[in-house]
Write a protein that holds these residues in place. Structure first.
Motif, short mmCIF file in Angstrom:
data_model
loop_
_atom_site.label_atom_id
_atom_site.label_comp_id
_atom_site.label_asym_id
_atom_site.label_seq_id
_atom_site.Cartn_x
_atom_site.Cartn_y
_atom_site.Cartn_z
N LEU A 166 0.82 -1.12 0.00
CA LEU A 166 0.02 -0.16 -0.12
C LEU A 166 0.83 1.17 0.05
N LYS A 167 0.52 2.38 -0.59
CA LYS A 167 1.22 3.38 -0.73
C LYS A 167 0.40 4.78 0.11
N GLY A 168 0.92 4.84 1.41
CA GLY A 168 0.06 5.90 2.30
C GLY A 168 0.61 7.21 1.52
N LEU A 169 -0.27 8.18 1.26
CA LEU A 169 0.01 9.52 0.66
C LEU A 169 -0.08 10.73 1.66
N ALA A 170 -1.07 10.60 2.54
CA ALA A 170 -1.23 11.70 3.46
C ALA A 170 -2.37 11.41 4.46
N TYR A 171 -2.54 11.99 5.50
CA TYR A 171 -3.29 11.99 6.60
C TYR A 171 -4.68 13.01 6.46
N GLY A 172 -5.68 12.56 5.72
CA GLY A 172 -6.79 13.52 5.97
C GLY A 172 -7.43 13.43 7.17
N GLU A 173 -8.85 13.62 7.30
CA GLU A 173 -9.25 13.50 8.70
C GLU A 173 -10.49 12.98 8.94
N ARG A 174 -10.70 12.22 9.73
CA ARG A 174 -11.96 11.68 10.07
C ARG A 174 -12.51 12.35 11.41
N GLY A 175 -11.47 12.75 12.37
CA GLY A 175 -11.88 13.70 13.35
C GLY A 175 -11.85 13.31 14.81
N PHE A 176 -12.05 13.92 15.64
CA PHE A 176 -12.45 13.46 17.06
C PHE A 176 -13.76 12.91 17.06
N ARG A 177 -13.85 11.88 17.71
CA ARG A 177 -14.95 10.83 17.63
C ARG A 177 -15.79 10.98 18.93
N ASN A 178 -17.17 10.85 18.90
CA ASN A 178 -17.91 11.10 19.95
C ASN A 178 -19.00 9.96 20.09
N LEU A 179 -19.53 9.92 21.11
CA LEU A 179 -20.75 8.77 21.28
C LEU A 179 -21.90 9.37 21.06
N THR A 180 -22.79 8.43 20.34
CA THR A 180 -24.24 8.71 20.35
C THR A 180 -24.88 7.42 20.83
N ASN A 181 -26.23 7.56 21.33
CA ASN A 181 -27.16 6.39 21.63
C ASN A 181 -28.26 6.83 21.44
N SER A 182 -29.49 5.72 21.62
CA SER A 182 -30.63 5.99 21.84
C SER A 182 -31.41 5.94 22.76
N ARG A 183 -30.63 5.46 23.97
CA ARG A 183 -31.18 5.16 25.16
C ARG A 183 -31.35 6.27 26.50
N ARG A 184 -29.98 6.85 26.56
CA ARG A 184 -29.77 8.02 27.72
C ARG A 184 -28.75 8.77 27.59
N ALA A 185 -28.66 9.84 28.08
CA ALA A 185 -27.38 11.07 28.15
C ALA A 185 -26.40 9.82 28.77
N VAL A 186 -25.15 10.24 28.16
CA VAL A 186 -23.87 9.70 28.83
C VAL A 186 -23.09 10.91 29.18
N THR A 187 -22.79 11.14 30.63
CA THR A 187 -21.70 11.95 31.12
C THR A 187 -20.53 11.40 31.59
N THR A 188 -20.76 10.05 32.40
CA THR A 188 -19.62 9.50 33.06
C THR A 188 -19.31 7.96 32.50
N PRO A 189 -18.45 7.50 32.55
CA PRO A 189 -18.61 5.86 32.29
C PRO A 189 -19.60 5.01 32.87
N GLY A 190 -19.95 5.20 34.06
CA GLY A 190 -21.18 4.49 34.53
C GLY A 190 -22.32 4.53 33.70
N ASP A 191 -22.71 5.52 33.07
CA ASP A 191 -23.71 5.54 32.19
C ASP A 191 -23.50 4.85 30.92
N MET A 192 -22.34 4.45 30.79
CA MET A 192 -22.18 3.29 29.49
C MET A 192 -22.51 1.88 29.76
N ASN A 193 -22.73 1.52 31.19
CA ASN A 193 -22.96 0.24 31.48
C ASN A 193 -24.33 -0.45 30.75
N GLY A 194 -24.13 -1.73 29.97
CA GLY A 194 -25.14 -2.29 29.32
C GLY A 194 -25.45 -1.66 27.89
N LEU A 195 -24.86 -0.49 27.57
CA LEU A 195 -25.24 -0.07 25.98
C LEU A 195 -24.68 -0.96 25.19
#
Length: 339
Positions: free
Chosen positions: A151-180
């Motif tokens: 493979l020939k890597g030419l340059a790094y474009g951008e996907r960007g900083f990743r963030n979480l989405t979900n359909s069940r509840r607001a997530v503000t702490t790791p504990g909110d992730m349990n079971g998702l």
């Protein structure tokens, strides 16, 4: 004509023919600048839609290459995964059936494990730190390693900083992730990161993810704002948590075989155009993110900040697990960023 003159003419003709036979045609090689380059048409593929930053990179790259090569290199863009998922595209570039691509960093790690070091959680504090490393010695070194797998890597474009989405509840702490049930890329670093945060990880390709979100077989996913916005994930994801847990490059790359077949002046055009296209996509992303977030709110999505320190503490085990594999890169990155 007398006999002596005829003999002399025959001798002269023989010498001329022998001289002509002794002349060889110049050797033709891909790097020979004396050989006229007739031109080539490349197919560039990616798996997202035309509103995404991948397509922004691809279009700018196409424009620059075609202009600077004076039309000798044409690039035909194939978005929306029409030529296959990212693993298929990478494998195609390896054997030369796919010419070019803009590929998420995660799947590349299955071919070049070193690239996964860039996506360790909370490695970069902001975009500028990421650009400094990616465009510097470390980033170039890892692009070079891609040649080991054709493979020939030419340059790094951008996907960007990743963030979480979900359909069940607001997530503000790791504990909110349990079971998702959270979709992650088929990449060990992402799997381990979200397991450390308490989620049930579901590794799958992006094309399958959209269907799974619609059907409710998974609760959420993680991606940059541009993806969440361009794919209208707010239609079935009520909550967006600005976790910024990982920065993801998107590599502009091509088949090493096809790159090596180009003359050196065309190779240089390809290299320079890729870097400029990458930087263009970064600028477009930066300019558009605030507007995209505003539109997501207007469309009904709840957006929350997270407890970054709590998230950082929760993923310390990920760094411990990958110390042997990526420890040298982590140390070099931290030195470069004066930490």
């Amino acid at each position: 004509m007398n006999k002596k003159l005829m003999v002399l003419l025959c001798m002269l003709l023989t010498v001329s023919l022998l001289a002509a036979c002794g002349q060889q045609e110049p050797a033709v090689s891909s790097g020979d600048e004396d050989v006229e380059f007739e031109g080539v048409k490349f197919k560039l593929a990616h798996v997202v839609n035309e509103d995404d930053s991948f397509h922004t990179s691809a279009v700018k790259f196409k424009e620059l290459v075609e202009e600077r090569s004076e039309g000798k290199i044409e690039i035909e863009i194939h978005p929306n995964g029409t030529l296959g998922d990212e693993r298929t595209l990478l494998e195609g570039m390896q054997i030369g059936t796919i010419d070019m691509g803009v590929i998420t960093n995660g799947p590349i790690a299955n071919f070049v494990p070193e690239v996964a070091a860039f996506e360790l959680p909370f490695l970069f504090a902001n975009h500028q730190e990421a650009y400094e490393v990616l465009d510097g010695e470390i980033g170039k070194e890892i692009l070079k390693r891609m040649e080991d797998v054709n493979l020939k890597g030419l340059a790094y474009g951008e996907r960007g900083f990743r963030n979480l989405t979900n359909s069940r509840r607001a997530v503000t702490t790791p504990g909110d992730m349990n079971g998702l049930r959270i979709r992650v890329m088929e990449n060990p670093v992402y799997i381990d990161t979200f397991q450390a945060l308490g989620a049930n990880t579901v590794p799958m390709a992006w094309a399958e993810t959209l269907t799974a979100l619609q059907q409710g077989t998974i609760d959420g996913q993680e991606n940059p704002v541009v993806v969440i916005h361009s794919f209208k994930l707010d239609e079935n994801q009520n909550h967006l948590s600005l976790s910024r847990h990982s920065y993801a490059p998107a590599t502009i790359m091509m088949s090493l075989k096809e790159f090596n077949n180009l003359p050196q002046d065309m190779q240089q055009i390809i290299q320079e155009a890729a870097q400029e296209a990458a930087e263009h996509a970064r600028a477009v992303n930066a300019a558009g993110e605030e507007l995209q977030l505003q539109e997501l709110v207007e469309r009904g999505m709840e957006i929350t900040e997270v407890d970054i320190e709590a998230f950082q503490e929760a993923v310390e085990s990920v760094y411990e697990k990958y110390e042997d594999q990526y420890g040298a890169y982590i140390e070099r990155i931290q030195q470069q960023l004066n930490r």
